[in-house]
Every structure is written in structure tokens, then in C-alpha cells.
Design a protein around this motif. Structure first.
Motif, mmCIF file in Angstrom:
data_model
loop_
_atom_site.group_PDB
_atom_site.id
_atom_site.type_symbol
_atom_site.label_atom_id
_atom_site.label_comp_id
_atom_site.label_asym_id
_atom_site.label_seq_id
_atom_site.Cartn_x
_atom_site.Cartn_y
_atom_site.Cartn_z
ATOM 1 N N ASN A 152 -2.472 5.474 -4.864
ATOM 2 C CA ASN A 152 -3.305 6.683 -4.916
ATOM 3 C C ASN A 152 -3.272 7.363 -6.275
ATOM 4 N N GLN A 161 -8.425 1.840 9.887
ATOM 5 C CA GLN A 161 -7.763 0.555 9.654
ATOM 6 C C GLN A 161 -8.034 0.071 8.237
ATOM 7 N N GLU A 213 -2.986 0.740 10.562
ATOM 8 C CA GLU A 213 -2.528 -0.621 10.838
ATOM 9 C C GLU A 213 -1.168 -0.575 11.542
ATOM 10 N N ASN A 251 -5.461 4.688 2.970
ATOM 11 C CA ASN A 251 -4.490 5.097 3.983
ATOM 12 C C ASN A 251 -4.532 4.192 5.212
ATOM 13 N N GLY A 252 -5.257 3.078 5.072
ATOM 14 C CA GLY A 252 -5.424 2.172 6.208
ATOM 15 C C GLY A 252 -4.111 1.643 6.751
ATOM 16 N N PHE A 253 -3.075 1.624 5.897
ATOM 17 C CA PHE A 253 -1.800 1.065 6.363
ATOM 18 C C PHE A 253 -1.208 1.878 7.510
ATOM 19 N N ARG A 297 0.797 -1.221 0.000
ATOM 20 C CA ARG A 297 0.000 0.000 0.000
ATOM 21 C C ARG A 297 0.832 1.273 0.000
ATOM 22 N N ILE A 298 2.136 1.160 0.053
ATOM 23 C CA ILE A 298 2.909 2.398 0.166
ATOM 24 C C ILE A 298 3.617 2.797 -1.128
#
Lengths: 316, 410
Positions: free
Chosen positions: A217, B37, B46, B41-43, A115-116
């Protein structure tokens, strides 16, 4: 001043050309099928990730070819086995379908690559300043993007306006039933256009990824701007998409430089600042501050004044 | 888009919340983490949960609190939304939590403070304490300060104090450009930076003051051209997420020779996005980073990395857990009011230096490091060749800023 003007123009054009590469596929699909492909920006993102993965393992040049090919193929299959079946249930179903696809791509990308975001960099072969514009070194990679985008436009335009298949596509844009009756396989044309559109989005991703940040994103940020381009340019119009892309690229770029507000204007015409402070915050907001939302303002004005867009042949 | 996000978020949250059934042990001390969570941007949420769990478990292994009671961390997904926060907060309270942890977004923090003020007034015997460890709006310890709120992160003004301390020491910086996002947080940074620069280095010229719409800009090249035209030596930017990564990356690509003083470049995803463009140019401020040479935190970072496969970041949560446990031990109860009264006057020595809570506004002060991105450090981040290297440090006292807080005490 002249330096900034020259650099801003170049920046604006390159950004506009990148937008065009994305918008060209979207506008053709939109114009032809009446479907707003909500997954288009996600395909762009997927293109960037594929570009990263392939350049990491084989190299940038293969990525430049394989990435768009993979997405083109995927897009064609998606049209053939998904969208075509949904088509008979009407536009709302199609819209929901592409929306679902966008969601799937988003989640899949996050599952595979995290996710990053990923460190997708400008390939070392193209990572040098090509020339100096006044005092500013200008990166070769951006010029490469520009050349590629111009080539794509010329190629697409030539195919659409000069070739036989282009003739059929243009006809199918406005009179799909008639084209079908003349014996052309319209569904196949649709599939082709969808595939090429997805491929172009993928290509934009592969070359745009190193300039922008390749992260989950990236689709969201660009998606809204793309629809703006398509509507301003006119549905299904390639030259319209080009003009709208360049327009948005340049307007945004130049607006950022303009640090003037209504307040300056009011002062300039001689009204006392205190007595004239009736607009509050708006009065002090500079054009630079609203630069990123100017495209949406243009969209609104266009919808009111000329709903068919710059070169569109029918209303939205 | 939003609808679907909510749908998926709910599904994920349901999964996350049902799988590890929290033990209903009366003797545990429940710590409720209310933060996002799920979603893109949930990471971040988390990561916060993992940090909190990690430090709570360490404390438990070391004997827990009040002679053997254990901390129990339970996460509630607020989807980064103030309204949802209230729903989840109520759920947490119903589940028996008297301590609420939260980090992302000052809007959410404000909602929690408002809710708890009312809740604690109505239920004095069931009061709840809010530990804010990352929401930075100064208003939370100024005009909106509350007895039930403790902030364990350096707020905007304090961070700006550390950054301007660094700029003060750097004679090569003569022109500064302010580049922030157009909302309360960005504006707070801009106001603080303008004032502090004027006080500390009156010779510095502020050559630009940009406010951009939050997460709307897709192309930063015009801004880079604009910054270049002003001849700035340094940019102060409290941007986060894409607005930061894209800005610095584009600057690097176009060869803009400035120092970037940022508030969040060291956060997760930062070095991956910036790459070589950030080396020697991107500065960040934090209470700790991987290359602070200190044995206990190094060991913690190693353990954390092994367990969760991500880099230790919220070092402050260790301090929070330790201080909270000590307050409970001293108060001989877990009642939030008694604990808060101990906590608000606590001075605590961490391996990195003296820290303390200021009773007047419940702001925690700790040493702050200014560090620069570097490819020449022993500890790298996110499996890249880059990490952060200390260039300056401000002791807790040196970062203290005045407050307008007039606290209503129960």
C-alpha cells in the motif's frame, strides 16, 4: 513548547527531504518529457522491497548502492525500449504506459513478497538515539536520512548547474528540438534522466522503507502527495521541488499541533456560540484534523493563483 | 486507478469463482461468503473464506447437519463495495444460498441488512439470514437492528468495554489519548471510550482526542510529538491498516513511552509491520489468540496453519458454524426463520467459557481476551519472533452493553 517546536521543525524537514528525493526525479521527468510518471511511487515501493531483500541477504550498505542501481538500470531500459516507442503516439499513450507499469510493479511485488508487507527494519548499525533534543531522544537513522538527502540535493544541483551534461539537460527541458539540432542526443538524455529519476525513487525507497511500513500500500499513499509537490514547486524545477517538499513537510507537521477551529475564532471575536453555530461540522473541525489534506488545498490555490508553480517556467 | 483495479478485480474474481465449480447438490446447505476477494486488501477476504471453509469442512467431517447434510461454502467477491455487494448477494440467493456470511466494512453490512429486510418481506418462503462476523458499527444492533442479522463479533462498544476493563485494573495509567480515524467507526470508538473511562476510572484524564482522515496520513512523526507533549500514558486507537501500523511503528522509533490499546493490532500483517516496537506496548482485544492455553483450539490452529500457511485468526467462525448447525438440528429444518428463532435464544458453552446470543438485538456475547504483543510466547505469528500474551480476560457477561434496538419480528 520550545521543545515541540524544535522537534516538529526537525521532523518536518526530514519528511520534506524524503519527499524531495522522490519528487526530484519526478519533476525532471515531468518537465523534460511532459510525462507524468505514474509509476514513480511504485518504483519507490519496489526500492523499499529491494532494500529489504538485499539488506536481509548481504547488508544495508550494499542495499543502499545496489537497490538504486538496479532501479536506475531498470528505469533506463524502460525508457529506451518502452516509453520511447510509445512517445510517438502522444502523451495519453505515455500516461497509460506508465500507469500500466505501476500496475505491473504492484502486482509483481504482491506476488513475490505477499500482500501483507515485510519486516524491513532500521539497520542495527544506525539504530540508536544520536542525541537528545531537550528530553526527547532523536534516532540516528533519521539524521542519516537527512544528511543523505541534503547530499543528494547538493550533488544534483551541482551537476545540473555546473556540469556540461547539466547544461544539456536544462536546455532539453525547454528547447528539446533546438538541442537536438545542435547535435546532442536528446533521446539519450531522456533515458539518462529517466534512469536517474527511477534510481532516486529507489534510493528513497531503500532509506524510507525502515521508517515507514514496507507494504504494497505504500505507493498509493505517497503518490498523490508527490504530484502535489511537483505542481507546487513548478514543473522541472529542482529548487522548486525542494522548496515545495519542505513547505509541505513543515505545514503538515505544524498543522497537526494546532487544535484550533473556526468555532474558537468565532468565540474569540465575541459571538455567542449557539447563535453562531451556522457552519455545523466545519465550524468544529480543527486545523489538526485537516492537516493531511492541506497539501491538496495548497495545490488547488497554486493552480488558481500561479499555475506555473513556485519556480516553474511554464504553466501546467 | 479505480477503473483498473475494478478490471483486475473482475478478472481475478472470474477466475476464483469459475475454477471450483460448486456441486449442485440439493442436500447441501449453501453458505455464501460475500466479501472482498480481490484488490490490495483482498487477502483479508481470502483469509475469511479459508477460515469459513476450514470450519465448515470440520463440521462436515463430524457428520454435518440434520443427519448428514453437508455445508457448502461459496465465495462471492463484493470488492469491498456496498453496491457490488447487492449484485453479489442477488447472485448468491439465485444460486440457492439462504445463509449469507460477511465481515469487512459496516457500510457493506448496512447494505446487506437493508436488502434482506426488503427481500425477506417480499419472499417469506425464501428468506435469507445474514451472519455478520466482523462488521463492528454499534448501529447494526441498535437503531438499525434487524431480525435477519446476527452479529458474532464483539462490536465497538463491547470491545471498548473489554479495553476499559483492562485500563481500570492498571493504576499506572493516568492520562489517556484517543487517536482514531475520522469516520463513523472511529467516532463510535471515541464516544464509547470517553463515556466508559468516565464511568470506570473518573480519575483518568483524557489528554487528547485526535481524529485523522482515513488512510491519508503519510508521516506520523508530528502526531507522536503531539502525544508526547501531553504526557499520555496510554493511547486508545481503533485505527487499522497503515494508519495503525505506521502510528505505532513511528512511536516505537521515536521512543514514545505509552501503552497502545488497539482494536486490530493482532490482525494479519500487524506483528510483521510493528516488530520489536510493539513488544510489551501494543495491546489488542479478541475472542481468542494463538497463546490461549486450550487444547482443541491449539490443535485447530495447527491444522489450519498446515493447510493454508497462515495463522488461525477467526476463531469465532468455529463457534458460528457449531451454533448454526445446532440451531438447524433443533429446528429440524434449514429454513432461516425457524433457525433464527432457535439461534437467538441459544446459550452455548465453548472450551473458553459461556457464550450466548442476546435475543433483543441479536448480538452474540463471548469471553474477550486483552493481550499484549510479546517475544516471550510459545506460539509466534507470521514467522516473526512475536506473538500475543493474555493480560486480562472479561467474561461474556462483563462486556454486555445496553441496546436501543426495537426489533421488527416477522
Amino acid at each position: 513548547m520550545l521543545e515541540q517546536l524544535a522537534i516538529s521543525t526537525l521532523n518536518g524537514i526530514i519528511y520534506g527531504m524524503l519527499l524531495f528525493m522522490l519528487a526530484s526525479g519526478l519533476t525532471l521527468i515531468f518537465g523534460m518529457m511532459g510525462v507524468l510518471n505514474l509509476a514513480h511511487a511504485s518504483m519507490y515501493m519496489l526500492g523499499a522491497y529491494l532494500g529489504y531483500q538485499i539488506s536481509k541477504t548481504i547488508g544495508f550498505l550494499p542495499a543502499l548502492i545496489l537497490g538504486p542501481l538496479a532501479l536506475g538500470l531498470g528505469g533506463a531500459l524502460l525508457e529506451r525500449y518502452g516509453l520511447r516507442r510509445v512517445h510517438q503516439h502522444g502523451h495519453v499513450s505515455e500516461l497509460l504506459f506508465t500507469f500500466g507499469v505501476a500496475f505491473m510493479i504492484q502486482e509483481a511485488v504482491q506476488m513475490i513478497w505477499g500482500r501483507i508487507g515485510v519486516p524491513y527494519r532500521v539497520p542495527p548499525e544506525l539504530d540508536f538515539p544520536l542525541f537528545r533534543l531537550f528530553d526527547t531522544p532523536y534516532p540516528a537513522y533519521r539524521i542519516f536520512v537527512l544528511v543523505l538527502a541534503v547530499a543528494i540535493f547538493v550533488g544534483l544541483f551541482a551537476i545540473l548547474s555546473r556540469s556540461r551534461i547539466g547544461l544539456v539537460i536544462r536546455a532539453a527541458l525547454t528547447h528539446p528540438n533546438m538541442v537536438g539540432m545542435l547535435g546532442h542526443n536528446v533521446p539519450q538524455v531522456f533515458m539518462l534522466v529517466f534512469g536517474v529519476g527511477a534510481g532516486l525513487a529507489g534510493l528513497a525507497g531503500v532509506i524510507g522503507g525502515p521508517i515507514f511500513v514496507t507494504s504494497p500500500n505504500m505507493a498509493g499513499a505517497l503518490g498523490a502527495i508527490l504530484f502535489t509537490v511537483v505542481v507546487i514547486g513548478g514543473l522541472g524545477s529542482l529548487p522548486g521541488a525542494l522548496l515545495a517538499s519542505l513547505l509541505i513537510g513543515l505545514v503538515q507537521t505544524f498543522a497537526v499541533v494546532m487544535d484550533v477551529s473556526l468555532d474558537d475564532f468565532i468565540k474569540a471575536i465575541g459571538v455567542d456560540a449557539k447563535a453562531g453555530n451556522i457552519l455545523g461540522d466545519i465550524q468544529h473541525t480543527t486545523i489538526a484534523q485537516i492537516a493531511p489534506i492541506l497539501p491538496y488545498l495548497m495545490l488547488l490555490v497554486m493552480l488558481v493563483v500561479r499555475p506555473r508553480g513556485l519556480f516553474g517556467s511554464r504553466d501546467v | 486507478m479505480k477503473f483498473a483495479r475494478i478490471l483486475a478485480g473482475t478478472a481475478l474474481a472470474a477466475l476464483a469463482l469459475t475454477s471450483p465449480a460448486p456441486a449442485q447438490d440439493a442436500s447441501t446447505v449453501k453458505l455464501a461468503l460475500i466479501d472482498g476477494q480481490s484488490g490490495p486488501n483482498g487477502f483479508i477476504g481470502e483469509s475469511m473464506r479459508q477460515h469459513l471453509q476450514f470450519f465448515a469442512e470440520r463440521k462436515n467431517a463430524a457428520g454435518g447437519v440434520l443427519g448428514g447434510r453437508k455445508f457448502d461454502v461459496v465465495a462471492f467477491d463484493n470488492k469491498f463495495d456496498p453496491q457490488e455487494t447487492i449484485v453479489q448477494l442477488q447472485k448468491a440467493i439465485d444460486a440457492g444460498a439462504r445463509y449469507v456470511f460477511h465481515g469487512n466494512s459496516s457500510a457493506v453490512a448496512g447494505a446487506i441488512v437493508d436488502f434482506l429486510e426488503k427481500h425477506n418481506r417480499r419472499n417469506p418462503d425464501k428468506s435469507v439470514l445474514y451472519i455478520n462476523f466482523a462488521a463492528l458499527d454499534p448501529v447494526l444492533t441498535n437503531d438499525k437492528c434487524s431480525f435477519w442479522h446476527f452479529r458474532f463479533d464483539a462490536d465497538v462498544n463491547i470491545r471498548t468495554a473489554a479495553i476499559t476493563n483492562q485500563i481500570q485494573k492498571d493504576p499506572s495509567i493516568k492520562k489517556v489519548y484517543l487517536f482514531n480515524q475520522d469516520y463513523s467507526f472511529g467516532k463510535a470508538v471515541r464516544a464509547a471510550a470517553t463515556q466508559m473511562l468516565k464511568d470506570k476510572r473518573p480519575d483518568i484524564q483524557i489528554v487528547g482526542d485526535e481524529l485523522i482522515p482515513l488512510q491519508k496520513v503519510t508521516d506520523f512523526t508530528p502526531y507522536i510529538a503531539k502525544i508526547r507533549a501531553t504526557g499520555a500514558d496510554a493511547v486508545i486507537s481503533a485505527n487499522w491498516g497503515n494508519d495503525l501500523n505506521q502510528l505505532v511503528k513511528t512511536g516505537g522509533e521515536l521512543g514514545l513511552p505509552v501503552k497502545w490499546f488497539t482494536y486490530f493490532a493482532n490482525g494479519e500483517g500487524g506483528v510483521t509491520a510493528l516488530g520489536a516496537a510493539g513488544v510489551g506496548r501494543v495491546f489488542a482485544v479478541s475472542e481468542w489468540h494463538m497463546n490461549v492455553p486450550e487444547a482443541t483450539s491449539e490443535k485447530m490452529a495447527e491444522e489450519f496453519g498446515k493447510k493454508f500457511n497462515r495463522d488461525l485468526f477467526f476463531y469465532r467462525l468455529n463457534t458460528v458454524i457449531t451454533m448454526l448447525a445446532q440451531s438447524m438440528d433443533e429446528a429440524k429444518t434449514t429454513d432461516p426463520k425457524a433457525v433464527a428463532l432457535k439461534l437467538e435464544t441459544m446459550a452455548f458453552k465453548t472450551p473458553l467459557g459461556d457464550t450466548y446470543v442476546r435475543a433483543q438485538d441479536h448480538q452474540f456475547y463471548q469471553p474477550l481476551y486483552v493481550s499484549v504483543m510479546s517475544d516471550d510466547v510459545p506460539k509466534k505469528l507470521e514467522k516473526t519472533p512475536f506473538g500475543f500474551k493474555t493480560v486480562g480476560m472479561s467474561a461474556a457477561k462483563e462486556t454486555e452493553v445496553p441496546t436501543t434496538c426495537k426489533m421488527q419480528r416477522p
